[in-house]
Design an enzyme around this catalytic site. Structure first.
Site, short mmCIF file in Angstrom:
data_model
loop_
_atom_site.label_atom_id
_atom_site.label_comp_id
_atom_site.label_asym_id
_atom_site.label_seq_id
_atom_site.Cartn_x
_atom_site.Cartn_y
_atom_site.Cartn_z
N HIS A 189 0.82 -1.20 0.00
CA HIS A 189 0.00 0.00 0.00
C HIS A 189 0.86 1.26 0.00
O HIS A 189 1.99 1.25 0.49
CB HIS A 189 -0.92 0.02 1.23
CG HIS A 189 -1.94 -1.07 1.21
ND1 HIS A 189 -2.44 -1.64 2.36
CD2 HIS A 189 -2.57 -1.69 0.19
CE1 HIS A 189 -3.32 -2.57 2.05
NE2 HIS A 189 -3.41 -2.61 0.74
N LEU A 233 -0.10 -0.95 21.84
CA LEU A 233 -1.47 -1.45 22.00
C LEU A 233 -1.55 -2.45 23.15
O LEU A 233 -2.48 -2.41 23.97
CB LEU A 233 -1.94 -2.10 20.69
CG LEU A 233 -2.24 -1.14 19.54
CD1 LEU A 233 -2.31 -1.91 18.21
CD2 LEU A 233 -3.56 -0.40 19.78
N GLY A 237 -3.67 -2.72 27.37
CA GLY A 237 -4.67 -3.74 27.61
C GLY A 237 -5.37 -4.27 26.38
O GLY A 237 -6.27 -5.10 26.49
N VAL A 249 -3.26 -8.49 21.98
CA VAL A 249 -2.36 -8.56 20.82
C VAL A 249 -1.78 -9.96 20.74
O VAL A 249 -1.15 -10.43 21.70
CB VAL A 249 -1.22 -7.52 20.94
CG1 VAL A 249 -0.28 -7.63 19.74
CG2 VAL A 249 -1.79 -6.11 21.05
#
Length: 710
Positions: free
Chosen positions: A366, A385, A389, A392
């Protein structure tokens, strides 16, 4: 592939939609064990159109590839989903959902396949009406296009002007824009003038970034949501589908996208959104909504725009975010989680962790997938992230397992109550698709054995067009391939070309040329004038090749000597085709025949029928000098000698070519060149309308028109 492995004795492990596509990479690299008891997903490709062919609820995948990374928040998942007085942030969004089961759309562009896909999706979702109400295509006039709505055909209007489409369909509030990168900007800016449109999906990629930013600015000012550019779109199961989102219908059914689930996702990649549909359907009760915001550097909407919608939607229990290297949008999610604006279970993964393995900057597929700072790397964003919390996974392979564990925990806590599967309406399989799958067979409407244009290059009787030119086959060689389906010897190809040359024209006085000239002077076009001339060809003019070949062949094969043949035709009162000429005679020979005769006697292996015809000519010219073997007769008998004695045809094949009119085809093709020449000549000379002179017509009126006596 499995059958091939069994046949060869080679262990080939084959996986389909029962696992995600990148899982096989780890297996191939021996980083993960190869599962041996993967549950097979119910097939939908060949049986989805049959009543009762619905598949059972999805089974979860087994054989985990890793442990789940748990959040350290200490809250139960049901608390995060349903909230409490202490930590639940009240939803502030009161706007209507982006898509509903009543959403109506207008499609910009002649994308019939995408429109049919949207309508098939609508049908399996049990919508009462199609979501596509109109199409816009500025390159044709207003008309209607035929589509299928389930089992019946319906007509969708196509408008040249956007204003007409908007005026006649005020209920449409979504525009799906399939315009190219060259016209996408103009069409979007025109769309933004109509207040009824709430959402625009821009499929094209490569739109200049300054134009994209201007579109987004104007859209934000008008309160219009833009999905894209460079996107496949989005999907809301059971409600609405943008273009080709979700893939073909069997994938729609396999991923249970015909009814909503409890998991909403947002991704950049359209292709990976399809993969998320599969992963979520394998491990949960399905997708509630999914959006691919697009891969360009400046998407019309961001991750947060959609994540906030999902947070405020009471039917969404789990949010999945699939980010990628480049950009900082994921940090907005980090801040929203910190401020407790987002408190539903969020599962996130940023693709592109392998970028750190490269020594230089890496530009992924992209336009926006390139890290310009350490904070934009996938590793940094995944770490941020996880720190607040967000769930992941260790890697992408583990994403499905993590989604499944979160889902099962919510089911256990009662936040999600799985519902009984609903059988979707049946949709007939497209004919072309069914034929590709080998499910049906149908006799072809046409059969062709001379030319094939479907492959990489054009084939003449199986010979690539490049080889035709490399071998310098010429026009005669092309005729040998297209008319006779084989390569003829060079002398034969040369003879065919000579026949075309000598029959190309014979002056303006003959009936065919005369008709062509009259039509041309009447203002008719080339094709009409040519057809007028060709329609005069028959037994009396130019069409005697086949008849002459048949008559002389039958006489020769039956053992008649030339004199017996001439006498028998006289007794029958029939003319000998190919004998006689209005102008040429024994003393004024037709040089066309002389040229062809010299070539045939010199190059043909043998000429028995031509020799026979020459003996007949001696008899006829002894009675009248103009009863010569004319050019039609000569070509007819010479072609029979060529077909019979070239070694390329059987006697039956040679006879068949005469019977089907191949010899007359030589005259038609050759004389067409002359007729076209006469047409062009009249146009070049600017000749006016032709009217035949009175003094060249004998007017003979009836002498007595009185009534008969009673």
């Amino acid at each position: 592939m499995r059958e091939l492995g069994n046949t060869l004795g080679v262990p080939i492990h084959v996986f389909g939609p029962e696992t995600h596509m990148t899982a096989i990479v780890g297996m191939a690299l021996d980083k993960h064990p190869v599962p041996t008891n993967v549950p097979k997903k119910p097939l939908t490709t060949a049986n989805f159109l049959l009543p009762g062919a619905s598949s059972s609820p999805n089974v979860s995948r087994q054989n985990s590839f890793g442990d789940i990374n748990r959040t350290g928040s200490g809250k139960s998942l049901s608390t995060m989903v349903n909230g409490s007085d202490a930590d639940m942030v009240q939803a502030t969004s009161t706007s209507k959902p982006m898509f509903t089961a009543q959403t109506k759309a207008i499609v910009w562009g002649m994308q019939n396949r995408a429109v049919q896909g949207m309508m098939d999706f609508d049908h399996v979702c049990s919508r009462k009406e199609p979501s596509v109400v109109a199409m816009i295509y500025p390159f044709t006039g207003d008309h209607k296009q035929k589509f299928y709505w389930g089992h019946k055909e319906v007509l969708i209007p196509v408008y040249k002007n956007m204003a007409d489409a908007m005026k006649k369909h005020p209920e449409a509030d979504v525009l799906v824009n399939f315009a190219s990168l060259r016209s996408a900007y103009d069409s979007v800016m025109e769309t933004l003038k109509f207040k009824q449109i709430r959402c625009i999906a821009i499929i094209a990629e490569g739109i200049p970034e300054n134009m994209t930013r201007h579109m987004i600015q104007v859209a934000n000012e008008k309160g219009v949501t833009i999905i894209g550019p460079a996107t496949v779109g989005g999907i809301k199961p059971g409600c609405f589908r943008i273009g080709n989102t979700g893939g073909m219908l069997d994938n729609i059914l396999s991923s249970k996208l015909y009814r909503h689930g409890s998991v909403a996702y947002v991704s950049r990649s359209g292709g990976m959104s399809n993969e998320l549909n599969n992963i979520i359907s394998l491990n949960t009760n399905g997708v509630h909504e999914g959006i691919a915001i697009g891969g360009d550097r400046y998407p019309g909407t961001t991750f947060m725009d959609h994540v906030l919608r999902y947070q405020d939607d009471s039917e969404v229990k789990i949010i999945v975010v699939l980010g990628e290297v480049g950009g900082i949008e994921e940090y907005q999610i980090v801040e929203a989680v910190k401020s407790q604006r987002l408190n539903k279970p969020i599962i996130a993964w940023c693709i592109g962790t392998c970028a750190s393995m490269f020594t230089s900057e890496v530009q992924f597929g992209h336009a926006g997938s390139c890290a310009n700072a350490d904070s934009e790397t996938a590793l940094a964003k995944n770490k941020a992230l996880q720190a607040v919390g967000v769930h992941v996974p260790k890697n992408f392979d583990d994403l499905g397992n993590l989604i499944r564990d979160i889902y099962e925990q919510l089911v256990k806590e009662g936040s999600i109550i799985p519902k009984e599967e609903v059988v979707p309406p049946t949709v007939p399989m497209d004919f072309n698709w069914a034929r590709e799958l080998g499910l049906i067979r149908k006799p072809a409407s046409f059969m062709s054995s001379i030319c094939d244009e479907r492959g990489q290059e054009l084939l003449y009787a199986g010979m690539p067009i490049t080889d035709v030119f490399k071998e310098e086959m010429g026009l005669g060689g092309v005729l040998s391939l297209l008319w006779f389906q084989r390569r003829l010897p060079k002398y034969a190809c040369k003879f065919l070309e000579m026949c075309l040359m000598v029959t190309a024209d014979h002056g303006p006085a003959v009936s065919g040329a005369h008709n062509t000239i009259v039509c041309a002077r009447a203002g008719k076009d080339l094709v009409s004038s040519l057809a007028s001339g060709l329609l005069t060809i028959g037994d009396r003019f130019g069409g005697a090749l086949d008849a002459a070949a048949k008559q002389f062949t039958e006489a020769y094969d039956s053992g008649l000597i030339p004199m017996e043949f001439v006498n028998s035709m006289r007794k029958k009162g029939q003319l000998i085709m190919g004998i006689g000429h209005r102008v040429k005679s024994l003393n004024n020979p037709d040089m066309r025949v002389v040229i062809l005769k010299e070539y045939a006697t010199k190059h043909f292996p043998c000429t028995p029928l031509l020799d026979y015809a020459v003996e007949v000519e001696k008899i006829t010219t002894s009675k009248k000098p103009n009863l010569i073997l004319n050019v039609d007769g000569f070509i007819g008998v010479a072609m029979v000698d060529l077909l019979r004695n070239s070694g390329c045809f059987t006697m039956e094949e040679a006879l068949e070519f005469v019977d089907v009119g191949a010899l007359n085809g030589l005259f038609v093709l050759g004389r067409s060149m002359g007729f076209i020449g006469h047409y062009l000549d009249q146009k070049r000379l600017k000749q006016g309308l032709y009217r035949h002179p009175w003094d060249d017509i004998s007017y003979i009126m009836p002498e007595n028109l009185g009534m008969p006596d009673n």
